[in-house]
Enzyme design. Structure first.
Site, mmCIF file in Angstrom:
data_model
loop_
_atom_site.group_PDB
_atom_site.id
_atom_site.type_symbol
_atom_site.label_atom_id
_atom_site.label_comp_id
_atom_site.label_asym_id
_atom_site.label_seq_id
_atom_site.Cartn_x
_atom_site.Cartn_y
_atom_site.Cartn_z
ATOM 1 N N ASP A 1 0.813 -1.216 0.000
ATOM 2 C CA ASP A 1 0.000 0.000 0.000
ATOM 3 C C ASP A 1 0.849 1.268 0.000
ATOM 4 O O ASP A 1 2.064 1.221 0.217
ATOM 5 C CB ASP A 1 -0.971 -0.009 1.190
ATOM 6 N N HIS B 1 -7.714 -4.643 9.695
ATOM 7 C CA HIS B 1 -7.342 -4.399 8.295
ATOM 8 C C HIS B 1 -6.035 -5.103 7.946
ATOM 9 O O HIS B 1 -5.171 -5.308 8.795
ATOM 10 C CB HIS B 1 -7.304 -2.897 7.965
ATOM 11 N N GLU C 1 -9.968 -1.959 4.705
ATOM 12 C CA GLU C 1 -10.653 -1.622 5.944
ATOM 13 C C GLU C 1 -11.933 -2.451 6.092
ATOM 14 O O GLU C 1 -12.469 -2.950 5.101
ATOM 15 C CB GLU C 1 -11.030 -0.127 5.929
#
Ligand code: F6R
Length: 241
Positions: A67, A138, A143
């Site tokens: 990410d 998460h 999420e």
């Protein structure tokens, strides 16, 4: 699922690093899925030490990070790009062509997601995916929500994640509110998953993720359905299981 109970953060880090090192030693062109955050810093330290001591060669390996914040410069100290250079990439011999992180400054976020998934596919998929876990369950920045989102996508970060990440910013208002993340299917397609967790504050979510129902309300719970997951935790994180 295999569970490795480590005494403390340091042993957790060494055991997790050992699993990653083994992947690279047995397959020099291994594709590593990597995470940022407090949890993997110790494991990266071990990998750097073992590289320095001549035990591992990363010259053919590739790294794909889970990410990155949207709208952040790669050189900003809070960016995951900076984090990876600081804790791992600058200290090992991984080629810069083989270091992949979503581009936080991409003009077209939708296209960036497609580009990122295409890189993973072109590399033949991820051999070992290292994961931390958020207090809300998460993984990456997937999420809790009404459904599992499959591929790389842009997420609106939850208030609890923004709170947790605000420690790295001068002001909570500076924390980006959106991020790129690999999707749940991207993660589940990894051939092997290693999830690390340390500290008492992770104990409750570890129990819920691995021993309660599989639900998008706890994204990490999907890992119960993966064929090759190793949970490496210290005593405090594993104290409720
Ligand atoms: C980071 C990431 C996140 C973290 C999680 C735990 O790349 O994907 O899911 O793994 O927020 O963070 P720490 O390790 O700081 O508790």
């Amino acid at each position: 699922m295999r569970i490795i109970r480590a005494r403390d953060y340091d042993e957790m880090s060494r055991r997790a690093a050992g699993l990653i090192a083994a992947a690279v030693v047995t397959k020099p062109d291994a594709v590593l899925g990597l995470a940022t955050g407090d949890s993997p810093i110790g494991a990266y330290g071990y990998l750097c030490d073992w590289y320095r001591d001549g035990h591992i060669d990363f010259s053919q390996a590739s790294a794909l990070n889970l990410d990155e914040y949207c709208g952040i410069e790669p050189d900003a100290v809070q960016s995951y790009s900076y984090f990876m250079r600081r804790y791992l990439f600058s200290k090992i011999n991984i080629s810069s062509d083989n270091q992949h992180i979503p581009d936080g400054l991409a003009r077209d976020p939708g296209r960036e997601c497609v580009r990122y998934d295409a890189i993973i596919a072109a590399r033949g998929g991820i051999d070992v995916q290292l994961l931390g876990i958020g207090l809300n369950g998460h993984i990456g920045f997937n999420e809790p929500g009404p459904e599992f989102v499959k591929d790389t996508h842009v997420v609106a970060l939850s208030e609890s994640t923004i709170d947790a990440n605000s420690r790295f910013f001068d002001d909570r208002r500076d924390v980006p509110v959106k991020a790129y993340t690999m999707g749940i299917c991207t993660i589940m397609r990894a051939r092997r998953i290693v999830l690390i967790a340390s500290g008492e504050r992770k104990a409750d979510i570890i129990k819920r993720a691995f021993f309660d129902a599989v639900t998008p309300g706890v994204p990490a719970s999907i890992l119960q359905l993966h064929a090759d997951v190793t949970l490496v935790g210290d005593e405090a994180a594993l104290s409720l299981i």
